[in-house]
Design a protein around this motif. Structure first.
Motif, PDB file in Angstrom:
ATOM      1  N   ASP A  78       0.802  -1.220   0.000  1.00 32.02           N
ATOM      2  CA  ASP A  78       0.000   0.000   0.000  1.00 32.02           C
ATOM      3  C   ASP A  78       0.841   1.280   0.000  1.00 32.02           C
ATOM      4  O   ASP A  78       0.372   2.322  -0.443  1.00 32.02           O
ATOM      5  CB  ASP A  78      -0.936   0.020   1.221  1.00 32.02           C
ATOM      6  CG  ASP A  78      -2.053  -1.003   1.103  1.00 32.02           C
ATOM      7  OD1 ASP A  78      -2.368  -1.398  -0.042  1.00 32.02           O
ATOM      8  OD2 ASP A  78      -2.599  -1.411   2.138  1.00 32.02           O
ATOM      9  N   GLY A 249      -4.262 -13.491   5.913  1.00 32.62           N
ATOM     10  CA  GLY A 249      -5.357 -12.694   5.381  1.00 32.62           C
ATOM     11  C   GLY A 249      -6.152 -12.013   6.497  1.00 32.62           C
ATOM     12  O   GLY A 249      -6.597 -10.877   6.355  1.00 32.62           O
ATOM     13  N   ARG A 252      -4.732  -8.581   7.728  1.00 28.13           N
ATOM     14  CA  ARG A 252      -4.420  -7.522   6.757  1.00 28.13           C
ATOM     15  C   ARG A 252      -5.384  -6.351   6.927  1.00 28.13           C
ATOM     16  O   ARG A 252      -6.600  -6.530   6.978  1.00 28.13           O
ATOM     17  CB  ARG A 252      -4.505  -8.082   5.347  1.00 28.13           C
ATOM     18  CG  ARG A 252      -4.120  -7.067   4.289  1.00 28.13           C
ATOM     19  CD  ARG A 252      -3.859  -7.725   2.957  1.00 28.13           C
ATOM     20  NE  ARG A 252      -2.986  -8.877   3.112  1.00 28.13           N
ATOM     21  CZ  ARG A 252      -2.985  -9.910   2.279  1.00 28.13           C
ATOM     22  NH1 ARG A 252      -3.805  -9.956   1.274  1.00 28.13           N
ATOM     23  NH2 ARG A 252      -2.153 -10.912   2.486  1.00 28.13           N
ATOM     24  N   ALA A 255      -8.108  -4.296   3.585  1.00 28.44           N
ATOM     25  CA  ALA A 255      -8.136  -5.149   2.398  1.00 28.44           C
ATOM     26  C   ALA A 255      -9.452  -4.923   1.660  1.00 28.44           C
ATOM     27  O   ALA A 255     -10.437  -4.490   2.249  1.00 28.44           O
ATOM     28  CB  ALA A 255      -7.992  -6.614   2.805  1.00 28.44           C
ATOM     29  N   GLY A 256      -9.456  -5.225   0.374  1.00 32.05           N
ATOM     30  CA  GLY A 256     -10.700  -5.147  -0.394  1.00 32.05           C
ATOM     31  C   GLY A 256     -10.938  -3.792  -1.030  1.00 32.05           C
ATOM     32  O   GLY A 256     -10.025  -3.005  -1.216  1.00 32.05           O
ATOM     33  N   GLU A 257     -12.207  -3.549  -1.348  1.00 29.29           N
ATOM     34  CA  GLU A 257     -12.591  -2.362  -2.122  1.00 29.29           C
ATOM     35  C   GLU A 257     -12.470  -1.069  -1.324  1.00 29.29           C
ATOM     36  O   GLU A 257     -12.475  -1.079  -0.098  1.00 29.29           O
ATOM     37  CB  GLU A 257     -14.057  -2.503  -2.566  1.00 29.29           C
ATOM     38  CG  GLU A 257     -14.325  -3.634  -3.546  1.00 29.29           C
ATOM     39  CD  GLU A 257     -13.688  -3.381  -4.905  1.00 29.29           C
ATOM     40  OE1 GLU A 257     -14.088  -2.403  -5.565  1.00 29.29           O
ATOM     41  OE2 GLU A 257     -12.793  -4.148  -5.306  1.00 29.29           O
ATOM     42  N   PHE A 259     -10.137   1.300  -0.871  1.00 29.66           N
ATOM     43  CA  PHE A 259      -8.985   1.522   0.000  1.00 29.66           C
ATOM     44  C   PHE A 259      -8.844   2.985   0.438  1.00 29.66           C
ATOM     45  O   PHE A 259      -8.731   3.287   1.626  1.00 29.66           O
ATOM     46  CB  PHE A 259      -7.717   1.039  -0.720  1.00 29.66           C
ATOM     47  CG  PHE A 259      -6.438   1.370  -0.003  1.00 29.66           C
ATOM     48  CD1 PHE A 259      -6.103   0.693   1.168  1.00 29.66           C
ATOM     49  CD2 PHE A 259      -5.573   2.340  -0.484  1.00 29.66           C
ATOM     50  CE1 PHE A 259      -4.918   1.001   1.841  1.00 29.66           C
ATOM     51  CE2 PHE A 259      -4.400   2.652   0.180  1.00 29.66           C
ATOM     52  CZ  PHE A 259      -4.071   1.970   1.341  1.00 29.66           C
ATOM     53  N   ARG A 262     -11.388   4.299   2.798  1.00 28.29           N
ATOM     54  CA  ARG A 262     -11.288   3.755   4.152  1.00 28.29           C
ATOM     55  C   ARG A 262     -10.083   4.266   4.945  1.00 28.29           C
ATOM     56  O   ARG A 262     -10.144   4.352   6.162  1.00 28.29           O
ATOM     57  CB  ARG A 262     -11.331   2.233   4.103  1.00 28.29           C
ATOM     58  CG  ARG A 262     -12.788   1.801   3.864  1.00 28.29           C
ATOM     59  CD  ARG A 262     -12.986   0.328   3.980  1.00 28.29           C
ATOM     60  NE  ARG A 262     -12.234  -0.331   2.919  1.00 28.29           N
ATOM     61  CZ  ARG A 262     -11.636  -1.490   3.077  1.00 28.29           C
ATOM     62  NH1 ARG A 262     -11.686  -2.099   4.227  1.00 28.29           N
ATOM     63  NH2 ARG A 262     -10.997  -2.048   2.077  1.00 28.29           N
TER      64      ARG A 262
END
Ligand SMILES: *Cc1c(COP(=O)(O)O)cnc(C)c1O
Length: 426
Positions: A78, A249, A252, A255-257, A259, A262
């Motif tokens: 990231d 996982g 983390r 994570a996901g949509e 970013f 958030r």
């Protein structure tokens, strides 16, 4: 089985955080500023995460599009994603495997008139010597940004005075975690004011979302004890579930949509209170115990070449990386000995810009491909550390460098390793 990692927070801290979630924002007592707890008074931003703070920093800096940022070749994915989001170009800098510090020769080679900043990461819990890099930055008029996410060691160290900004993470797997949050020491008051003003416009993290997060990590903490973790791993194996992916996982962040939506939030009052508590009541003895466990492993191994970053001091051994010839079979061998090692999934090697393949960090790439992370935390009794040391001795990679035997004092190795030693020897 000894789990790869223990979440570094007590049940009491978790309970404190949970209770704070029930206090609405307007009922919270104002906290003393965290900055007042350390030697570096005043100039600190409290953000939702290092990623949020770094994103704010780049927003506030307004560097011209296309500017280049020299970055330590190992970081979390990231960080470069954020650099790119701001229209900037991350340029990977090869690391010296002994310290994981950026190689100075590579810095010189990579700098162009478009270079504006350097992002240096202190990796694995070690603290690298920033002086030569700071000199380089001054000489070329580059902004020096220090990623201390893995190097928090209590309020006594809040970053190198030569860096424009030093970022500390209190994310779930970090030292003295608050299950989120970050402190960003910013040494330019005007810049800090701009960052604070930008952050004040952000929506606030919900306190119920934070409570849920506390519940999740309380659950993970509960299952990380040796007997429970061992039973779970056996159970997953019986059902053909890859526990390694599952665990990596589960921890983390973001994570996901969505970013950027958030990370662009203010931390909630409960998180701020928990972070303040972790800093104010920082447990130096716990950190020393972890560092000591790492030192015992190093000493017994007698080969710091197999342990990237081991030569940087001070070292708190946030994680204990070991370079092996064949990671999957080493992990299997350690599992048989009762230790849960992992190749990890969060750290990546930064790619060079498309038009500059000569900057590909080949040494770092080779190192990271062969690194596994071992359990190393205060809860491990000495007996387990010795067994672990015995189990890893035959696994440590020997191919690239002649083995250094225990006969050679470790201090001698530390003194003779120079920043450029084997960085260009591939
Ligand atoms: C954990 C980590 C980060 C991110 O910290 P967050 O507070 O989770 O955003 C950044 N850089 C490095 C090197 C890290 O290890």
């Amino acid at each position: 089985m000894w789990a790869r990692k223990r979440i570094d927070i007590s049940w009491i801290d978790l309970a404190f955080g949970a209770v704070r979630c029930f206090v609405p924002a307007h009922r919270q007592r104002p906290l003393p500023p965290i900055a007042a707890l350390g030697p570096a008074a005043g100039d600190m931003l409290e953000s939702l995460s290092v990623r949020s703070g770094f994103d704010l920093l780049l927003t506030a800096l307004e560097l011209p599009p296309g500017s280049e940022v020299l970055v330590s070749a190992v970081t979390i994915r990231d960080m470069t994603r954020i650099i790119e989001e701001h229209g900037l170009v991350p340029v990977a800098i090869e690391l010296d495997p002994a310290t994981m510090a950026p190689d100075l020769e590579r810095l010189r080679q990579a700098a162009t008139p478009a270079t504006r900043a350097i992002l240096v990461a202190h990796l694995f819990g070690g603290r690298i010597d920033l002086r030569p890099i700071a000199e380089f930055a001054t000489k070329h008029q580059l902004l020096l940004i220090e990623d201390c996410a893995q190097a928090y060691a209590g309020p006594e160290f809040m970053g190198h005075p030569a860096s424009m900004a030093s970022m500390f993470s209190f994310g779930p797997i970090k030292t003295a975690t608050a299950l989120g949050g970050a402190l960003v020491q910013v040494r330019d008051p005007a810049l800090l004011a701009r960052m604070s003003a930008l952050q004040a416009e952000y929506p606030r993290q919900g306190r119920w979302a934070f409570l849920l997060r506390i519940a999740k990590y309380a659950g993970l903490k509960a299952v990380s004890s040796r007997p429970v973790y061992g039973a779970l791993v056996r159970l997953f194996r019986a059902f053909g579930v890859d526990h390694d992916r599952l665990v990596n996982g589960a921890v983390r962040g973001f994570a996901g949509e969505g970013f950027f939506v958030r990370i662009r939030r203010q931390p909630c009052a409960a998180l701020l209170a928990l972070m303040e508590r972790r800093v104010r009541r920082f447990d130096a003895r716990r950190l020393e115990a972890r560092a000591a466990a790492g030192e015992v492993l190093l000493e017994r191994l007698g080969e710091v070449e197999a342990c990237p970053g081991a030569a940087s001091t001070p070292h708190s051994h946030w994680v204990f990386p070991l370079k092996v010839d064949d990671p999957p079979s080493a992990i299997a061998a350690l599992a048989r000995a009762g230790f849960d090692a992992t190749q990890g999934q969060s750290l990546v090697v930064v790619d060079p810009p498309d038009d500059r393949p000569e900057l590909d960090p080949l040494v770092t790439r080779d190192t990271m491909k062969k690194v596994i992370y071992l359990p190393c935390y205060p809860e491990l009794p000495s007996e387990a550390i010795w067994r672990l040391a015995a189990a890893i001795a035959p696994l440590a990679a020997r191919a690239a460098t002649p083995p250094v035997r225990q006969a050679i004092a470790r201090s001698e190795i530390l003194c003779t390793s120079t920043p450029q030693s084997n960085a260009s020897s591939i």
